[in-house]
Design a protein around this motif. Structure first.
Motif, mmCIF file in Angstrom:
data_model
loop_
_atom_site.group_PDB
_atom_site.id
_atom_site.type_symbol
_atom_site.label_atom_id
_atom_site.label_comp_id
_atom_site.label_asym_id
_atom_site.label_seq_id
_atom_site.Cartn_x
_atom_site.Cartn_y
_atom_site.Cartn_z
ATOM 1 N N ARG A 121 -5.303 7.613 17.931
ATOM 2 C CA ARG A 121 -6.384 6.680 17.586
ATOM 3 C C ARG A 121 -6.120 6.109 16.211
ATOM 4 N NH1 ARG A 121 -12.975 7.699 16.947
ATOM 5 N NH2 ARG A 121 -13.499 5.495 16.627
ATOM 6 N N VAL A 122 -6.412 4.832 16.061
ATOM 7 C CA VAL A 122 -6.274 4.141 14.787
ATOM 8 C C VAL A 122 -7.656 3.744 14.295
ATOM 9 C CG1 VAL A 122 -5.419 2.049 13.684
ATOM 10 C CG2 VAL A 122 -3.936 3.330 15.229
ATOM 11 N N LEU A 123 -7.918 3.991 13.008
ATOM 12 C CA LEU A 123 -9.202 3.661 12.383
ATOM 13 C C LEU A 123 -8.955 2.822 11.137
ATOM 14 C CD1 LEU A 123 -10.763 7.238 12.557
ATOM 15 C CD2 LEU A 123 -11.541 5.287 13.894
ATOM 16 N N GLY A 124 -9.921 1.973 10.803
ATOM 17 C CA GLY A 124 -9.798 1.179 9.593
ATOM 18 C C GLY A 124 -8.697 0.141 9.724
ATOM 19 N N ASN A 125 -8.167 -0.263 8.580
ATOM 20 C CA ASN A 125 -7.160 -1.319 8.532
ATOM 21 C C ASN A 125 -5.768 -0.711 8.490
ATOM 22 O OD1 ASN A 125 -5.746 -3.665 8.250
ATOM 23 N ND2 ASN A 125 -6.870 -4.414 6.469
ATOM 24 N N TRP A 126 -5.328 -0.144 9.600
ATOM 25 C CA TRP A 126 -4.021 0.508 9.660
ATOM 26 C C TRP A 126 -2.886 -0.496 9.704
ATOM 27 C CZ3 TRP A 126 -1.570 4.820 8.752
ATOM 28 C CH2 TRP A 126 -0.314 5.035 9.314
ATOM 29 N N ILE A 127 -3.072 -1.628 10.334
ATOM 30 C CA ILE A 127 -1.985 -2.565 10.594
ATOM 31 C C ILE A 127 -1.411 -3.179 9.321
ATOM 32 C CG2 ILE A 127 -1.337 -4.698 11.770
ATOM 33 C CD1 ILE A 127 -1.840 -2.319 13.605
ATOM 34 N N ARG A 128 -2.280 -3.484 8.355
ATOM 35 C CA ARG A 128 -1.817 -4.170 7.140
ATOM 36 C C ARG A 128 -0.744 -3.365 6.421
ATOM 37 N NH1 ARG A 128 -5.115 -4.467 1.630
ATOM 38 N NH2 ARG A 128 -3.415 -5.199 0.330
ATOM 39 N N ALA A 129 0.297 -4.070 5.963
ATOM 40 C CA ALA A 129 1.380 -3.414 5.243
ATOM 41 C C ALA A 129 1.034 -3.236 3.761
ATOM 42 C CB ALA A 129 2.665 -4.224 5.355
ATOM 43 N N SER A 152 -2.170 10.364 9.429
ATOM 44 C CA SER A 152 -1.588 9.574 8.350
ATOM 45 C C SER A 152 -2.617 8.592 7.817
ATOM 46 C CB SER A 152 -0.359 8.798 8.848
ATOM 47 O OG SER A 152 0.658 9.681 9.284
ATOM 48 N N VAL A 153 -2.533 8.314 6.513
ATOM 49 C CA VAL A 153 -3.458 7.396 5.854
ATOM 50 C C VAL A 153 -2.671 6.380 5.038
ATOM 51 C CG1 VAL A 153 -5.264 7.171 4.091
ATOM 52 C CG2 VAL A 153 -5.342 9.067 5.715
ATOM 53 N N LYS A 154 -3.062 5.114 5.142
ATOM 54 C CA LYS A 154 -2.632 4.083 4.216
ATOM 55 C C LYS A 154 -3.791 3.800 3.266
ATOM 56 C CE LYS A 154 0.575 1.382 7.115
ATOM 57 N NZ LYS A 154 0.759 0.037 7.736
ATOM 58 N N ALA A 155 -3.482 3.613 1.984
ATOM 59 C CA ALA A 155 -4.528 3.326 0.999
ATOM 60 C C ALA A 155 -3.940 2.533 -0.151
ATOM 61 C CB ALA A 155 -5.153 4.629 0.501
ATOM 62 N N ARG A 156 -4.787 2.227 -1.128
ATOM 63 C CA ARG A 156 -4.375 1.383 -2.256
ATOM 64 C C ARG A 156 -3.259 2.022 -3.060
ATOM 65 N NH1 ARG A 156 -8.879 4.213 -3.506
ATOM 66 N NH2 ARG A 156 -8.892 5.377 -5.470
ATOM 67 N N ASP A 157 -3.200 3.354 -3.099
ATOM 68 C CA ASP A 157 -2.150 4.055 -3.825
ATOM 69 C C ASP A 157 -1.909 5.398 -3.145
ATOM 70 O OD1 ASP A 157 -4.183 5.877 -4.825
ATOM 71 O OD2 ASP A 157 -4.625 4.410 -6.387
ATOM 72 N N ASP A 162 -12.004 1.531 -1.443
ATOM 73 C CA ASP A 162 -10.855 0.811 -0.917
ATOM 74 C C ASP A 162 -11.188 0.324 0.490
ATOM 75 O OD1 ASP A 162 -8.482 -0.080 0.108
ATOM 76 O OD2 ASP A 162 -7.322 1.718 -0.377
ATOM 77 N N PRO A 163 -11.455 -0.970 0.672
ATOM 78 C CA PRO A 163 -11.845 -1.461 2.002
ATOM 79 C C PRO A 163 -10.689 -1.524 2.981
ATOM 80 C CG PRO A 163 -11.606 -3.293 0.494
ATOM 81 C CD PRO A 163 -11.420 -2.049 -0.326
ATOM 82 N N ASP A 164 -9.475 -1.240 2.503
ATOM 83 C CA ASP A 164 -8.302 -1.374 3.361
ATOM 84 C C ASP A 164 -7.678 -0.039 3.740
ATOM 85 O OD1 ASP A 164 -8.353 -4.197 3.502
ATOM 86 O OD2 ASP A 164 -7.539 -4.294 1.483
ATOM 87 N N ILE A 165 -8.429 1.039 3.676
ATOM 88 C CA ILE A 165 -7.918 2.325 4.149
ATOM 89 C C ILE A 165 -7.674 2.234 5.653
ATOM 90 C CG2 ILE A 165 -8.490 4.752 4.566
ATOM 91 C CD1 ILE A 165 -9.999 4.784 1.971
ATOM 92 N N GLY A 166 -6.522 2.728 6.074
ATOM 93 C CA GLY A 166 -6.202 2.782 7.492
ATOM 94 C C GLY A 166 -5.783 4.187 7.873
ATOM 95 N N VAL A 167 -6.148 4.613 9.073
ATOM 96 C CA VAL A 167 -5.853 5.973 9.540
ATOM 97 C C VAL A 167 -5.185 5.918 10.909
ATOM 98 C CG1 VAL A 167 -6.855 8.198 10.216
ATOM 99 C CG2 VAL A 167 -7.791 6.950 8.261
ATOM 100 N N HIS A 168 -4.137 6.702 11.056
ATOM 101 C CA HIS A 168 -3.449 6.873 12.335
ATOM 102 C C HIS A 168 -3.480 8.371 12.630
ATOM 103 C CE1 HIS A 168 0.020 7.616 14.968
ATOM 104 N NE2 HIS A 168 0.064 6.328 15.258
ATOM 105 N N LEU A 169 -4.252 8.775 13.635
ATOM 106 C CA LEU A 169 -4.364 10.200 13.935
ATOM 107 C C LEU A 169 -3.851 10.503 15.339
ATOM 108 C CD1 LEU A 169 -7.059 10.847 15.934
ATOM 109 C CD2 LEU A 169 -8.237 10.150 13.835
ATOM 110 N N THR A 170 -3.219 11.639 15.456
ATOM 111 C CA THR A 170 -2.752 12.132 16.746
ATOM 112 C C THR A 170 -3.557 13.372 17.093
ATOM 113 O OG1 THR A 170 -0.507 11.340 16.310
ATOM 114 C CG2 THR A 170 -0.771 12.941 18.084
ATOM 115 N N ARG A 172 0.837 -1.201 0.000
ATOM 116 C CA ARG A 172 0.000 0.000 0.000
ATOM 117 C C ARG A 172 0.875 1.256 0.000
ATOM 118 N NH1 ARG A 172 -4.589 -0.319 4.416
ATOM 119 N NH2 ARG A 172 -2.922 -0.993 5.799
ATOM 120 N N ALA A 173 0.242 2.397 0.050
ATOM 121 C CA ALA A 173 0.938 3.684 0.073
ATOM 122 C C ALA A 173 0.561 4.430 1.345
ATOM 123 C CB ALA A 173 0.565 4.512 -1.152
#
Length: 282
Positions: free
Chosen positions: A274-282, A226-231, A259-267, A189-190
């Motif tokens: 707090r972590v939302l969505g699928n943050w853990i997946r690389a 921060s956001v992880k997503a498909r691209d 994108d069902p695998d969006i992950g969010v890490h917010l401070t 992911r990106a």
């Protein structure tokens, strides 16, 4: 990879970056985006510009308008006022006037023709860096680069590290951005990060680049997000939008996104995470 091959790939990446800057740059008067902003209409727009504007339309709609490149109209007001040393009150008045010239939903895109409403200007700085990251990564992949991490402010790998392990991306401590507060793995992911501290108009950082499309006011909702997503295009655009949105709104967007695998890490501003969505997946 030999030194010669590495040098060849680096040259290809730099050429691709320079080519895309001629489309998206706000600093080059000859760029396609600057011509659109200057003239209000662009015929035979580059394919990359219309492609990115369509992705922008999707993120704009998915976030209820939180992502809106017409905030360039506000940016021009703030840059002019603070650059000239004007006071806060006069900036507020000009921002209120500028609200009449925002609203990305009013931009017309038909084929290769783009039309802006009168006095509107666009910035793609909240998404173009991610798009360019993707294009560089895709070009390197076509050239056979399987173990490269593209870092243009946003991150996208072409695959794992050459030893097969994940890349580890450091997350800056928003209270001290020179320090790494956490890290996260990346492989398929990106990742993109938006934070108020990265660009501001005033000395105390209250007027910064994360602008609310409805008002022109700067968002102080999060210290960093921060956001992880498909691209990297999606990660960049969503990180910009999410920085303006409440946590429950972000959660709803993640549930509905393509994108069902969006992950969010917010401070948060108090330093809690707090972590939302699928943050853990690389």
């Amino acid at each position: 990879m030999s030194d010669a091959e590495a040098a060849r790939l680096q040259a290809l990446a730099l050429t691709e970056i320079a080519r895309l800057e001629e489309i998206f740059s706000l600093y080059k008067e000859s760029s396609a985006l600057q011509r659109l902003n200057r003239e209000g209409t662009l015929e035979n727009a580059p394919r990359e510009l219309t492609e990115l504007l369509r992705e922008t339309r999707y993120i704009h709609e998915a976030t209820g308008g939180a992502f809106d490149p017409s905030v360039q109209t506000y940016w021009d007001v703030l840059a002019s006022h603070y650059g000239a040393g004007a006071d806060e009150d006069s900036a507020a008045e000009a921002l209120a006037e500028a609200t009449r010239h925002t609203g990305f939903a009013r931009v017309k895109i038909k084929g290769a023709r783009i039309v802006l409403p009168r006095a509107m200007k666009l910035t793609l700085n909240g998404i173009a860096q991610g798009y360019i990251t993707d294009k560089v990564a895709e070009r390197l992949s076509r050239e056979g680069a399987r173990h490269v991490l593209v870092n243009l402010g946003e991150f996208r790998p072409t695959g794992p590290k050459d030893d097969g392990s994940d890349w580890q991306i450091g997350l800056a401590d928003p209270a001290a951005p020179y320090r790494i507060a956490d890290s996260t793995p990346l492989r398929t992911r990106a990742l993109a990060t938006s934070a108020p501290y990265s660009a501001s108009f005033d000395r105390d950082g209250k007027r910064h680049h994360l602008l609310d499309p409805a008002t022109g006011q700067s968002s102080a909702r999060y210290a960093s997000l921060s956001v992880k997503a498909r691209d990297a295009t999606a990660a960049d655009g969503f990180s910009t939008a999410f920085s303006l949105m409440r946590e429950e709104q972000i959660a709803r967007v993640i549930e509905r996104a393509h994108d069902p695998d969006i992950g969010v890490h917010l401070t948060r501003q108090d330093g809690t995470v707090r972590v939302l969505g699928n943050w853990i997946r690389a």
